[in-house]
Design a protein around this motif. Structure first.
Motif, PDB file in Angstrom:
ATOM      1  N   LEU A  64       6.612   1.295  10.274  1.00  0.00           N
ATOM      2  CA  LEU A  64       6.202   2.413   9.420  1.00  0.00           C
ATOM      3  C   LEU A  64       6.188   3.689  10.260  1.00  0.00           C
ATOM      4  N   PRO A  65       6.994   4.682   9.890  1.00  0.00           N
ATOM      5  CA  PRO A  65       7.034   5.916  10.676  1.00  0.00           C
ATOM      6  C   PRO A  65       5.666   6.596  10.748  1.00  0.00           C
ATOM      7  N   ALA A  66       5.348   7.120  11.911  1.00  0.00           N
ATOM      8  CA  ALA A  66       4.043   7.757  12.142  1.00  0.00           C
ATOM      9  C   ALA A  66       3.765   8.867  11.145  1.00  0.00           C
ATOM     10  N   GLU A  67       4.781   9.601  10.748  1.00  0.00           N
ATOM     11  CA  GLU A  67       4.563  10.738   9.846  1.00  0.00           C
ATOM     12  C   GLU A  67       4.199  10.302   8.418  1.00  0.00           C
ATOM     13  N   LEU A  68       4.361   9.028   8.088  1.00  0.00           N
ATOM     14  CA  LEU A  68       4.029   8.537   6.747  1.00  0.00           C
ATOM     15  C   LEU A  68       2.683   7.817   6.701  1.00  0.00           C
ATOM     16  N   ARG A  69       2.074   7.556   7.828  1.00  0.00           N
ATOM     17  CA  ARG A  69       0.850   6.747   7.881  1.00  0.00           C
ATOM     18  C   ARG A  69      -0.334   7.388   7.165  1.00  0.00           C
ATOM     19  N   GLY A  70      -0.341   8.704   7.061  1.00  0.00           N
ATOM     20  CA  GLY A  70      -1.433   9.398   6.397  1.00  0.00           C
ATOM     21  C   GLY A  70      -1.065   9.965   5.042  1.00  0.00           C
ATOM     22  N   LYS A  71       0.093   9.612   4.529  1.00  0.00           N
ATOM     23  CA  LYS A  71       0.556  10.131   3.237  1.00  0.00           C
ATOM     24  C   LYS A  71       0.115   9.225   2.095  1.00  0.00           C
ATOM     25  N   THR A  72      -0.400   9.836   1.049  1.00  0.00           N
ATOM     26  CA  THR A  72      -0.742   9.101  -0.164  1.00  0.00           C
ATOM     27  C   THR A  72       0.293   9.474  -1.217  1.00  0.00           C
ATOM     28  N   PRO A  73       1.174   8.552  -1.558  1.00  0.00           N
ATOM     29  CA  PRO A  73       2.228   8.901  -2.517  1.00  0.00           C
ATOM     30  C   PRO A  73       1.685   9.039  -3.934  1.00  0.00           C
ATOM     31  N   LYS A  74       2.419   9.785  -4.732  1.00  0.00           N
ATOM     32  CA  LYS A  74       2.068   9.938  -6.142  1.00  0.00           C
ATOM     33  C   LYS A  74       2.001   8.544  -6.777  1.00  0.00           C
ATOM     34  N   GLY A  75       0.938   8.321  -7.520  1.00  0.00           N
ATOM     35  CA  GLY A  75       0.768   7.039  -8.195  1.00  0.00           C
ATOM     36  C   GLY A  75      -0.023   6.024  -7.380  1.00  0.00           C
ATOM     37  N   ALA A  76      -0.381   6.384  -6.156  1.00  0.00           N
ATOM     38  CA  ALA A  76      -1.160   5.469  -5.310  1.00  0.00           C
ATOM     39  C   ALA A  76      -2.536   6.059  -5.053  1.00  0.00           C
ATOM     40  N   GLU A  77      -3.473   5.204  -4.749  1.00  0.00           N
ATOM     41  CA  GLU A  77      -4.842   5.642  -4.496  1.00  0.00           C
ATOM     42  C   GLU A  77      -5.111   5.879  -3.011  1.00  0.00           C
ATOM     43  N   HIS A  78      -4.344   5.192  -2.138  1.00  0.00           N
ATOM     44  CA  HIS A  78      -4.631   5.235  -0.715  1.00  0.00           C
ATOM     45  C   HIS A  78      -3.372   5.447   0.114  1.00  0.00           C
ATOM     46  N   SER A  79      -3.569   5.986   1.304  1.00  0.00           N
ATOM     47  CA  SER A  79      -2.496   6.110   2.288  1.00  0.00           C
ATOM     48  C   SER A  79      -2.391   4.795   3.063  1.00  0.00           C
ATOM     49  N   PRO A  80      -1.280   4.591   3.776  1.00  0.00           N
ATOM     50  CA  PRO A  80      -1.189   3.407   4.632  1.00  0.00           C
ATOM     51  C   PRO A  80      -2.360   3.317   5.618  1.00  0.00           C
ATOM     52  N   TRP A  81      -2.745   4.439   6.213  1.00  0.00           N
ATOM     53  CA  TRP A  81      -3.871   4.430   7.148  1.00  0.00           C
ATOM     54  C   TRP A  81      -5.152   3.924   6.495  1.00  0.00           C
ATOM     55  N   GLU A  82      -5.441   4.421   5.318  1.00  0.00           N
ATOM     56  CA  GLU A  82      -6.665   3.985   4.642  1.00  0.00           C
ATOM     57  C   GLU A  82      -6.647   2.483   4.393  1.00  0.00           C
ATOM     58  N   LEU A  83      -5.506   1.962   4.003  1.00  0.00           N
ATOM     59  CA  LEU A  83      -5.401   0.530   3.728  1.00  0.00           C
ATOM     60  C   LEU A  83      -5.528  -0.298   5.007  1.00  0.00           C
ATOM     61  N   VAL A  84      -4.854   0.118   6.066  1.00  0.00           N
ATOM     62  CA  VAL A  84      -4.932  -0.627   7.327  1.00  0.00           C
ATOM     63  C   VAL A  84      -6.356  -0.596   7.878  1.00  0.00           C
ATOM     64  N   GLU A  85      -6.971   0.570   7.875  1.00  0.00           N
ATOM     65  CA  GLU A  85      -8.329   0.684   8.404  1.00  0.00           C
ATOM     66  C   GLU A  85      -9.320  -0.091   7.532  1.00  0.00           C
ATOM     67  N   HIS A  86      -9.143  -0.061   6.222  1.00  0.00           N
ATOM     68  CA  HIS A  86     -10.008  -0.841   5.333  1.00  0.00           C
ATOM     69  C   HIS A  86      -9.832  -2.341   5.593  1.00  0.00           C
ATOM     70  N   LEU A  87      -8.600  -2.787   5.748  1.00  0.00           N
ATOM     71  CA  LEU A  87      -8.352  -4.189   6.074  1.00  0.00           C
ATOM     72  C   LEU A  87      -9.081  -4.577   7.358  1.00  0.00           C
ATOM     73  N   ARG A  88      -8.973  -3.737   8.362  1.00  0.00           N
ATOM     74  CA  ARG A  88      -9.610  -4.018   9.656  1.00  0.00           C
ATOM     75  C   ARG A  88     -11.128  -4.100   9.516  1.00  0.00           C
ATOM     76  N   VAL A  89     -11.717  -3.106   8.885  1.00  0.00           N
ATOM     77  CA  VAL A  89     -13.178  -3.052   8.764  1.00  0.00           C
ATOM     78  C   VAL A  89     -13.700  -4.226   7.940  1.00  0.00           C
ATOM     79  N   ALA A  90     -13.088  -4.492   6.806  1.00  0.00           N
ATOM     80  CA  ALA A  90     -13.566  -5.566   5.926  1.00  0.00           C
ATOM     81  C   ALA A  90     -13.413  -6.929   6.599  1.00  0.00           C
ATOM     82  N   GLN A  91     -12.300  -7.146   7.264  1.00  0.00           N
ATOM     83  CA  GLN A  91     -12.088  -8.423   7.940  1.00  0.00           C
ATOM     84  C   GLN A  91     -13.121  -8.611   9.052  1.00  0.00           C
ATOM     85  N   TRP A  92     -13.359  -7.541   9.840  1.00  0.00           N
ATOM     86  CA  TRP A  92     -14.375  -7.622  10.890  1.00  0.00           C
ATOM     87  C   TRP A  92     -15.746  -7.920  10.283  1.00  0.00           C
TER      88      TRP A  92
END
Length: 158
Positions: A31-59
């Motif tokens: 995943l290109p670094a410049e897209l990690r913080g982008k929230t596309p139209k029609g989505a609720e979260h950016s890739p970063w938000e999803l990855v960080e949420h996965l990490r926190v919830a799993q921990w």
């Protein structure tokens, strides 16, 4: 192989495999670094938000599963990052690396024959380690699916 060993093997495969869908590794790979913080139209979260949420919830689930001094987090504030964009490429890399390490640790916990999969967690409300393993698998699959969709919407999925 005993039924107990077979169950442990199946749980680890459920947590780490990609038999029915893309896994975490595929979802974050390339995943290109410049897209990690982008929230596309029609989505609720950016890739970063999803990855960080996965990490926190799993921990959080791992910590709850084995720590008698577990402290509950506040929902949803403590489970989602404050910003849709990672602070740096290092922050992204650290979140991915930590997610992997925590998953590996949880799998080792499951594989340990001294871990009673059916015993109620003493500081819980009836939960068992088996339930927590299934919860991680379910939660991760859901949000990895969201991550794949976000990547598709960003034009960054193979």
């Amino acid at each position: 192989m005993s039924n107990d060993a077979a169950l442990r093997t199946h749980l680890v495969k459920l947590l780490t495999g990609s038999e029915a869908h893309a896994d975490f590794e595929a979802a974050v790979q390339g995943l290109p670094a410049e897209l990690r913080g982008k929230t596309p139209k029609g989505a609720e979260h950016s890739p970063w938000e999803l990855v960080e949420h996965l990490r926190v919830a799993q921990w959080d689930i791992l910590d709850f599963s084995r720590n008698p001094n577990y402290q509950h987090k506040k929902w949803p504030d403590d489970y989602w990052p404050k910003s849709p964009t990672p602070a740096s490429a290092k922050a992204w890399d650290k979140a991915v690396k930590t997610f992997r390490a925590d998953l590996k640790e949880f799998c080792a916990f499951i594989e340990d024959p001294s871990t009673d999969l059916y015993a109620k967690i003493p500081h819980g409300e009836g939960q068992t380690i088996l339930r927590e393993a299934l919860l991680i698998a379910d939660h991760n699959a859901y949000h990895v699916g969201q991550l794949v969709l976000v990547r598709r919407l960003l034009g960054a999925w193979k």
